[in-house]
Design an enzyme around this catalytic site. Structure first.
Site, PDB file in Angstrom:
ATOM      1  N   HIS A 107       0.846  -1.197   0.000  1.00 28.36           N
ATOM      2  CA  HIS A 107       0.000   0.000   0.000  1.00 28.36           C
ATOM      3  C   HIS A 107       0.883   1.249   0.000  1.00 28.36           C
ATOM      4  O   HIS A 107       1.299   1.704   1.067  1.00 28.36           O
ATOM      5  CB  HIS A 107      -0.895   0.012   1.237  1.00 28.36           C
ATOM      6  CG  HIS A 107      -1.748  -1.214   1.383  1.00 28.36           C
ATOM      7  ND1 HIS A 107      -1.235  -2.437   1.738  1.00 28.36           N
ATOM      8  CD2 HIS A 107      -3.073  -1.393   1.224  1.00 28.36           C
ATOM      9  CE1 HIS A 107      -2.223  -3.321   1.776  1.00 28.36           C
ATOM     10  NE2 HIS A 107      -3.346  -2.715   1.469  1.00 28.36           N
ATOM     11  N   HIS A 129      -4.294   2.802  -3.230  1.00 32.57           N
ATOM     12  CA  HIS A 129      -4.416   2.230  -1.886  1.00 32.57           C
ATOM     13  C   HIS A 129      -3.631   0.924  -1.734  1.00 32.57           C
ATOM     14  O   HIS A 129      -2.747   0.829  -0.891  1.00 32.57           O
ATOM     15  CB  HIS A 129      -5.889   1.998  -1.536  1.00 32.57           C
ATOM     16  CG  HIS A 129      -6.053   1.090  -0.372  1.00 32.57           C
ATOM     17  ND1 HIS A 129      -5.997   1.540   0.924  1.00 32.57           N
ATOM     18  CD2 HIS A 129      -6.204  -0.251  -0.296  1.00 32.57           C
ATOM     19  CE1 HIS A 129      -6.115   0.513   1.740  1.00 32.57           C
ATOM     20  NE2 HIS A 129      -6.249  -0.582   1.025  1.00 32.57           N
ATOM     21  N   GLU A 170     -17.352  -5.383  24.615  1.00 34.08           N
ATOM     22  CA  GLU A 170     -16.451  -6.543  24.678  1.00 34.08           C
ATOM     23  C   GLU A 170     -15.290  -6.406  23.694  1.00 34.08           C
ATOM     24  O   GLU A 170     -14.146  -6.727  24.021  1.00 34.08           O
ATOM     25  CB  GLU A 170     -17.215  -7.846  24.375  1.00 34.08           C
ATOM     26  CG  GLU A 170     -18.261  -8.228  25.393  1.00 34.08           C
ATOM     27  CD  GLU A 170     -19.592  -7.504  25.188  1.00 34.08           C
ATOM     28  OE1 GLU A 170     -19.713  -6.747  24.195  1.00 34.08           O
ATOM     29  OE2 GLU A 170     -20.505  -7.684  26.004  1.00 34.08           O
ATOM     30  N   HIS A 208     -27.826 -17.221  24.671  1.00 32.01           N
ATOM     31  CA  HIS A 208     -26.762 -17.039  25.657  1.00 32.01           C
ATOM     32  C   HIS A 208     -25.966 -18.316  25.933  1.00 32.01           C
ATOM     33  O   HIS A 208     -24.993 -18.282  26.683  1.00 32.01           O
ATOM     34  CB  HIS A 208     -27.352 -16.527  26.977  1.00 32.01           C
ATOM     35  CG  HIS A 208     -27.691 -15.065  26.945  1.00 32.01           C
ATOM     36  ND1 HIS A 208     -28.436 -14.505  25.936  1.00 32.01           N
ATOM     37  CD2 HIS A 208     -27.368 -14.043  27.778  1.00 32.01           C
ATOM     38  CE1 HIS A 208     -28.570 -13.208  26.162  1.00 32.01           C
ATOM     39  NE2 HIS A 208     -27.927 -12.900  27.270  1.00 32.01           N
TER      40      HIS A 208
END
Ligand SMILES: Cc1ncc(C[n+]2csc(CCOP(=O)(O)OP(=O)(O)O)c2C)c(N)n1
Length: 665
Positions: free
Chosen positions: A26, A261, A410, A472
């Site tokens: 890049h 890029h 999280e 869960h």
């Protein structure tokens, strides 16, 4: 061309040439950021190329890891142990210039980056680390911990959710020595950012409580300089400097295009760009002597900075010898003498205990002797039992406290834990339900890849959590975590194994450890009757054997299912069937044992039945061609857990039945 411009163009030329030579990489972003690199690395960043590990250096994290030629160029030019040969071998086998920055491979690379957004989260963790060590160790007249954390984020970094989580936390914590640059170049892989992105990044970060500045022209050295100065001057909140740049700046045909890029500019375009920049030579990797000399002088400035710090450090050592020794111990990752002296021991008298509850007790027993043990959870402290007693909440202005509140973030938590590890001086832990390890998998993987050692406290580890139901209840998460190379997953069967699990986690180096714990209560295994829990350190061990010592079948269990296996063993014994019980809390530890040990635990000719409340995938290696597995191959259900266990066939009766079927062949 001014010397400034010559130095800046050196970065551009190196990036173009290295990517061209590798035919991969890049180039555009490194070219655009060259002026920022120049201003930061020659005027502000505190570092010493001769000692990349100097503890009080500023940290610089290239969150946009794909632009690594930017960083490699700066490391080479300022004089790190990264010779031009390595730049020429960009992205080649065995080189120290891999395709994205890898921690531990290249001196001066502070974090493994490339998965976008992670580095931004890591930087927040590093800034937290600095804030805590400064609060704990600095004394009036002695600022021995006093460094900034810089990061560079691209559009992709800011689009990724993890950077939002981390930036929100950083703003809340008012991390004044965290300074980010946003490379606002309007280009991503698919084209202009307007295809998918119209956030007002300034307002967003202001909303997070950051100081935000704009630099309208990424080539304006004085504006960059002024913005960095202003950012450093603000110490009560983090800073973001939004720099408008132009990808592949200087390239007549590729500037401001997505083509710049992720692919080489092409030999012709490299030539045109060099001509356009007024570069003195078309020879690849040509470096003007005066530019290199100037860059090296900037690097040499670091030796003076470090020498000054060392002088101050010695004064601190004289005045505060105990503190200095403690800080050195923590940085070196040495455990204090007798850290485990207060580890509790559990017996059946303690009554049935959820392994998460035992974990909370162990954590609190060792924490007073292990000040480097810091952490918290993603808003589940009461459920994961991760709160430390006797210390307060880590918060703005209360940076010495050890209970972290990551909020319901999280992913951010995982990235921040990694940042704490990168910084050094900490054994950080983070808790959530095992199911939500899914939300933090990218930083878990990076911790494993980068040999970091956070500890994850994952509770509510199976259908055994009961009524919350299938959303869960983890089914495939144990397998998914175990599939990560260099990951250690420990699922203790009772409180006595929890003690050993924590011991293993604290002494483990070079990779993350997940402690996988139950919500439901578990009988404590009677260690006067069964083998000691210390067998956990071998990963798997014989808990109880056939009377004859010659089992006809081996029953293997982990975590809560060991109880079932023990029950089956007793029932089979009563029926005269010789079975062995193996507790196998850690497949990774077991796999590392010598073949002789493994064969002694799992005799090659004896059929094996493994029992675990999860997908069978990880077990096929251990049960062998003639073995069987009692697991779960569908999602869970909402009901009291005893009923789900029954419905799913995870019962003593079923283990007995399966064992007999195995024996009947
Ligand atoms: C999590 C993640 N998703 C996707 C990618 C692949 N990728 C690399 S760079 C990039 C985006 C490029 O745009 P930007 O972040 O603005 O960088 P620039 O083009 O300015 O260098 C993408 C999607 C990645 N590295 N990480």
């Amino acid at each position: 061309m001014t010397l400034d411009q010559l130095c800046i163009n050196t970065v551009r030329a190196l990036a173009m040439d290295a990517v061209q030579q590798a035919d991969s990489g890049h180039p555009g972003t490194a070219m655009a950021l060259a002026p920022l690199g120049y201003v930061l690395w020659t005027r502000h960043l505190v570092y010493n190329p001769a000692n990349p590990d100097w503890p009080d250096r500023d940290r610089f994290v290239l969150s946009a890891g794909h632009a690594c030629m930017f960083l490699y160029s700066l490391l080479y030019l300022t004089g790190y142990d990264l010779p031009l040969e390595e730049i020429k071998r960009f992205r080649q086998w065995g080189s120290r210039t891999p395709g994205h920055p890898e921690y531990g491979m290249t001196p001066g690379v502070e974090a493994t980056t490339g998965p976008l957004g992670q580095g931004t989260g890591n930087a927040v963790g590093m800034a937290i680390a600095e804030a805590q060590l400064a609060a704990l160790f600095n004394r009036p007249g002695h600022r021995v911990v006093d460094h900034c954390t810089y990061f560079l984020a691209s559009d992709g970094d800011l689009m990724e959710g993890v950077s939002h989580e981390a930036a929100s936390l950083a703003g809340h914590l008012k991390l004044g020595k965290l300074i980010g640059f946003y490379d606002d170049n309007h280009i991503t892989i698919e084209g202009d950012t307007s295809l998918a992105y119209s956030d007002d990044a300034v307002k967003r970060f202001e909303g997070y409580g950051w100081q935000v500045q704009r630099v309208a022209d990424g080539n304006d050295l004085e504006a960059l300089d002024a913005a960095i100065r202003a950012a450093k001057a603000v110490t009560d909140r983090p800073s973001l400097i939004v720099v408008r740049t132009h990808i592949a700046w200087g390239s007549p045909n590729k500037q401001d295009t997505a083509e710049a890029h992720g692919a080489p500019l092409g030999a012709d375009e490299v030539k045109l760009t060099k001509q356009n920049l007024g570069w003195p030579s078309l020879e690849p990797f040509y470096l003007p002597d005066e530019a290199l000399a100037h860059w090296r002088r900037a690097g040499e400035r670091g030796a003076l900075l470090e020498a000054d710090w060392t002088k101050r450090w010695h004064a601190y050592q004289t005045e505060h010898p105990a503190l200095a020794a403690e800080l050195e111990r923590r940085r070196a990752g040495r455990l204090p003498e007798g850290w485990d002296a207060d580890l509790p021991s559990f017996t059946r008298k303690d009554g049935a205990t959820a392994t998460r509850a035992a974990s909370g007790k162990v954590l609190n027993a060792i924490a007073p002797k292990l000040p480097e043990l810091v952490g918290g959870s993603a808003d589940l402290a009461g459920s994961t039992i991760t709160l430390l007693k006797g210390t307060g909440d880590f918060a703005a202005g209360r940076y010495a406290e050890r209970n972290f509140h990551f909020g319901i973030r999280e992913h951010g938590m995982g990235a921040v834990l990694n940042g704490l590890c990168y910084h050094q001086g900490f054994i950080p832990y983070g808790g959530t339900f095992l199911i939500f390890s899914e939300y933090m998998r990218p930083p878990i993987r990076l911790a494993a890849l980068s040999h970091l050692r956070p500890i994850y406290v994952f509770t509510h580890d199976s259908i055994g959590l009961g009524e919350d139901g299938p959303t869960h209840q983890p089914i495939e998460q144990l397998a998914a975590l175990r599939a990560i190379p260099n990951m250690t997953v420990i699922r203790p069967s009772d409180a006595t194994e929890v003690v050993e699990a924590w011991r293993a986690a604290i002494t483990h180096h070079g990779g993350p450890v997940a402690l996988v714990l139950t919500r439901q209560k578990m009988q404590i295994i009677d260690r006067t009757k069964y083998a000691p829990a210390a067998g956990l350190h071998q990963g798997g061990y014989v808990l109880a054997d056939a009377k004859s010592g010659e089992p006809a079948v081996v029953l293997i269990g982990t975590g809560s299912e060991v109880e079932l296996v023990i029950g089956a063993h007793e029932q089979l014994a009563a029926e005269g069937v010789a079975a062995r019980v193996v507790s196998m809390p850690c497949l990774e530890f077991f796999a590392k044992q010598p073949q002789a040990y493994r064969d002694a635990v799992l005799p090659p000719d004896v059929p094996r039945l493994a029992v675990e409340a999860g997908v069978p995938q990880p077990w096929y290696r251990w049960i062998g061609a003639n073995g069987a597995m009692l697991g779960i191959e569908k999602f869970g259900a909402s009901a009291p857990y005893q009923r789900i266990y029954q419905e799913y066939g995870l019962t003593v009766e079923n283990v007995v039945k399966k064992a007999k079927q195995l024996l009947d062949g």
